[in-house]
Design a protein around this motif. Structure first.
Motif, PDB file in Angstrom:
ATOM      1  N   UNK A   1      -2.062   6.337   5.296  1.00  0.00           N
ATOM      2  CA  UNK A   1      -3.025   7.414   5.070  1.00  0.00           C
ATOM      3  C   UNK A   1      -2.396   8.771   5.384  1.00  0.00           C
ATOM      4  N   UNK A   2      -1.646   8.836   6.475  1.00  0.00           N
ATOM      5  CA  UNK A   2      -0.986  10.082   6.865  1.00  0.00           C
ATOM      6  C   UNK A   2       0.057  10.492   5.832  1.00  0.00           C
ATOM      7  N   UNK A   3       0.890   9.547   5.405  1.00  0.00           N
ATOM      8  CA  UNK A   3       1.934   9.853   4.425  1.00  0.00           C
ATOM      9  C   UNK A   3       1.328  10.267   3.088  1.00  0.00           C
ATOM     10  N   UNK A   4       0.263   9.586   2.686  1.00  0.00           N
ATOM     11  CA  UNK A   4      -0.383   9.912   1.418  1.00  0.00           C
ATOM     12  C   UNK A   4      -0.973  11.326   1.476  1.00  0.00           C
ATOM     13  N   UNK A   5      -1.575  11.672   2.599  1.00  0.00           N
ATOM     14  CA  UNK A   5      -2.152  12.999   2.747  1.00  0.00           C
ATOM     15  C   UNK A   5      -1.079  14.081   2.694  1.00  0.00           C
TER      16      UNK A   5
ATOM     17  N   UNK B   1       0.820  -1.209   0.000  1.00  0.00           N
ATOM     18  CA  UNK B   1       0.000   0.000   0.000  1.00  0.00           C
ATOM     19  C   UNK B   1       0.855   1.261   0.000  1.00  0.00           C
ATOM     20  N   UNK B   2       2.008   1.199   0.655  1.00  0.00           N
ATOM     21  CA  UNK B   2       2.943   2.317   0.584  1.00  0.00           C
ATOM     22  C   UNK B   2       3.473   2.453  -0.833  1.00  0.00           C
ATOM     23  N   UNK B   3       3.825   1.317  -1.432  1.00  0.00           N
ATOM     24  CA  UNK B   3       4.381   1.329  -2.791  1.00  0.00           C
ATOM     25  C   UNK B   3       3.396   1.915  -3.793  1.00  0.00           C
ATOM     26  N   UNK B   4       2.111   1.677  -3.619  1.00  0.00           N
ATOM     27  CA  UNK B   4       1.112   2.139  -4.592  1.00  0.00           C
ATOM     28  C   UNK B   4       1.158   3.654  -4.763  1.00  0.00           C
ATOM     29  N   UNK B   5       1.123   4.385  -3.641  1.00  0.00           N
ATOM     30  CA  UNK B   5       1.091   5.848  -3.795  1.00  0.00           C
ATOM     31  C   UNK B   5       2.461   6.418  -4.113  1.00  0.00           C
TER      32      UNK B   5
ATOM     33  N   UNK C   1       5.112  16.946   2.417  1.00  0.00           N
ATOM     34  CA  UNK C   1       5.246  17.873   3.530  1.00  0.00           C
ATOM     35  C   UNK C   1       5.747  17.098   4.746  1.00  0.00           C
ATOM     36  N   UNK C   2       6.375  17.803   5.660  1.00  0.00           N
ATOM     37  CA  UNK C   2       6.994  17.176   6.818  1.00  0.00           C
ATOM     38  C   UNK C   2       6.423  17.791   8.085  1.00  0.00           C
ATOM     39  N   UNK C   3       5.870  16.941   8.942  1.00  0.00           N
ATOM     40  CA  UNK C   3       5.289  17.409  10.192  1.00  0.00           C
ATOM     41  C   UNK C   3       6.262  17.320  11.366  1.00  0.00           C
ATOM     42  N   UNK C   4       7.316  16.521  11.204  1.00  0.00           N
ATOM     43  CA  UNK C   4       8.310  16.449  12.267  1.00  0.00           C
ATOM     44  C   UNK C   4       8.084  15.348  13.282  1.00  0.00           C
ATOM     45  N   UNK C   5       7.406  14.278  12.872  1.00  0.00           N
ATOM     46  CA  UNK C   5       7.305  13.123  13.772  1.00  0.00           C
ATOM     47  C   UNK C   5       7.222  11.855  12.941  1.00  0.00           C
ATOM     48  N   UNK C   6       7.563  10.744  13.574  1.00  0.00           N
ATOM     49  CA  UNK C   6       7.444   9.423  12.957  1.00  0.00           C
ATOM     50  C   UNK C   6       6.396   8.633  13.731  1.00  0.00           C
ATOM     51  N   UNK C   7       5.674   7.774  13.022  1.00  0.00           N
ATOM     52  CA  UNK C   7       4.542   7.090  13.635  1.00  0.00           C
ATOM     53  C   UNK C   7       4.475   5.641  13.195  1.00  0.00           C
ATOM     54  N   UNK C   8       3.612   4.907  13.848  1.00  0.00           N
ATOM     55  CA  UNK C   8       3.337   3.512  13.486  1.00  0.00           C
ATOM     56  C   UNK C   8       1.843   3.254  13.651  1.00  0.00           C
ATOM     57  N   UNK C   9       1.357   2.220  12.998  1.00  0.00           N
ATOM     58  CA  UNK C   9      -0.052   1.855  13.142  1.00  0.00           C
ATOM     59  C   UNK C   9      -0.313   1.335  14.549  1.00  0.00           C
ATOM     60  N   UNK C  10      -1.446   1.736  15.101  1.00  0.00           N
ATOM     61  CA  UNK C  10      -1.790   1.320  16.455  1.00  0.00           C
ATOM     62  C   UNK C  10      -3.280   1.006  16.530  1.00  0.00           C
ATOM     63  N   UNK C  11      -3.599  -0.129  17.110  1.00  0.00           N
ATOM     64  CA  UNK C  11      -4.997  -0.519  17.288  1.00  0.00           C
ATOM     65  C   UNK C  11      -5.611   0.326  18.401  1.00  0.00           C
ATOM     66  N   UNK C  12      -6.797   0.873  18.148  1.00  0.00           N
ATOM     67  CA  UNK C  12      -7.477   1.679  19.152  1.00  0.00           C
ATOM     68  C   UNK C  12      -8.330   0.798  20.057  1.00  0.00           C
ATOM     69  N   UNK C  13      -8.322   1.103  21.329  1.00  0.00           N
ATOM     70  CA  UNK C  13      -9.218   0.431  22.259  1.00  0.00           C
ATOM     71  C   UNK C  13     -10.661   0.742  21.845  1.00  0.00           C
ATOM     72  N   UNK C  14     -11.492  -0.278  21.776  1.00  0.00           N
ATOM     73  CA  UNK C  14     -12.871  -0.081  21.322  1.00  0.00           C
ATOM     74  C   UNK C  14     -13.617   0.914  22.196  1.00  0.00           C
ATOM     75  N   UNK C  15     -13.364   0.871  23.496  1.00  0.00           N
ATOM     76  CA  UNK C  15     -14.053   1.792  24.397  1.00  0.00           C
ATOM     77  C   UNK C  15     -13.643   3.229  24.116  1.00  0.00           C
ATOM     78  N   UNK C  16     -12.359   3.409  23.777  1.00  0.00           N
ATOM     79  CA  UNK C  16     -11.865   4.746  23.459  1.00  0.00           C
ATOM     80  C   UNK C  16     -12.482   5.256  22.157  1.00  0.00           C
ATOM     81  N   UNK C  17     -12.584   4.359  21.163  1.00  0.00           N
ATOM     82  CA  UNK C  17     -13.187   4.746  19.889  1.00  0.00           C
ATOM     83  C   UNK C  17     -14.659   5.109  20.073  1.00  0.00           C
TER      84      UNK C  17
END
Length: 336
Positions: free
Chosen positions: A301-305, A221-225, A239-255
């Motif tokens: 999604x963040x990188x593509x945006x 999916x990274x390769x596609x864009x 564009x550069x926001x100045x942070x690095x990230x990783x995918x993280x599962x959200x707690x259902x209660x938090x969502x």
């Protein structure tokens, strides 16, 4: 002494040929083998050897392969690693059919270690990029490449982790990387990582030899864009926001608490102290869930945006810190 046949008959034992028993384990292995063979037969012709431009070694022997790649489209577009291409403007390509041709560099993106080439050939067999967002830890994967020029070398393993990050040769952190156990060899870089249906789910990019063959691959999916930007512009404008990230599962209660559409987010792993994110007050551990009101389901999604956003124009990030949902305006800068 009686012949063996007569001895067997005298003892009342019928002589017969011994054959392996068919057990569920054997049948399972056969199914596994058939799956791998089918993938190799289907995708093997699309995998190529890449050689850096230069003179043959003494004696006319062709130089050692720089790496592997695979055909993306029948009109000659190839995908490989940026570090395989290096600073070369043109590489030599050898197909499994034995056909040899040159391939011009269309574009490179060192930040994701991907590069697109265009071979001087048409009507080529090609591989299809799959959906890497559906991958699961433990899933069977097949790595293909042409290490040292040995065509269609195959190894198998499983996905051992998702969302990994490591630094590229230019020092930048490559995010959202697939970690797998399929053994890789020198020259496998740029070859496809495939699922059991023959779809490319990653591009093999590195191996840590001291860690007993841990392999890494850039998600499809990274390769596609990235590919679309390289074909259009020759590079990825981001564009550069100045942070690095990783995918993280959200707690259902938090969502549910914040009425979010998604069950995943981009978790900030590291903040550049001199970057826009630091100035805006973002911290490690913050969970970014939206950019300009658009939900973020992954780091891709963040990188593509950001790749489609002009530097200097502020964006609104929505993020969760502990239990609180917050918003911040942040002005991205152009990535170097």
């Amino acid at each position: 002494m009686l012949p063996d046949e007569e001895l067997g008959e005298e003892k009342g034992h019928a002589c017969h040929e011994v054959s392996p028993q068919t057990t569920p384990e054997v049948e399972m292995l056969d199914a596994y083998s058939r799956a791998v063979i089918a993938v190799v037969d289907a995708v093997g012709p699309a995998v190529v050897s890449l050689f850096t431009s230069g003179n043959p070694s003494h004696g006319g022997v062709e130089q050692q392969g720089a790496g592997s790649g695979f055909i993306l489209a029948p009109d000659g577009y190839l995908l490989t690693n940026s570090h395989v291409v290096g600073k070369s403007k043109q590489l030599r390509t050898v197909f499994t059919s034995g056909q040899k041709t040159t391939a011009a560099v269309v574009g490179r993106d060192p930040d994701t270690d991907l590069a697109v080439l265009r071979a001087e050939a048409t009507a080529l067999p090609y591989a299809t990029l799959g959906d890497s967002s559906q991958l699961r830890v433990g899933q069977l994967v097949i790595a293909m490449g042409n290490p040292l020029g040995f065509e269609s070398t195959v190894s198998t393993g499983v996905i051992s982790a998702l969302g990994r990050a490591f630094r590229s040769q230019n020092g930048r952190l490559i995010e959202n990387v697939i970690q797998h156990t399929a053994p890789l060899n020198p020259g496998n870089s740029g070859g496809p990582l495939l699922d059991s249906r023959g779809r490319v789910i990653g591009i093999n990019t590195a191996i840590i030899t001291a860690a007993q063959g841990i392999g890494f691959a850039i998600p499809a999916n990274t390769a596609k864009w990235v590919v679309s930007h390289l074909i259009r512009h020759g590079r990825v404008k981001r564009s550069y926001l100045g942070f690095h990230a990783r995918d993280r599962k959200l707690d259902r209660r938090l969502a549910r608490l914040h009425r979010l559409e998604q069950d995943t987010a981009a978790e900030i792993m590291m903040v550049d102290p001199q970057g826009p994110a630091s100035k805006a007050g973002l911290k490690e551990g913050d969970l970014v869930v939206a950019i300009d009101e658009n939900p973020l389901f992954s780091v891709d999604d963040l990188q593509r945006s950001l790749a489609e956003h002009k530097p200097g124009i502020a964006v609104r990030l929505m993020f969760i810190r502990r239990l609180e949902l917050l918003n911040v305006m942040i002005e991205p800068v152009e990535a170097n």
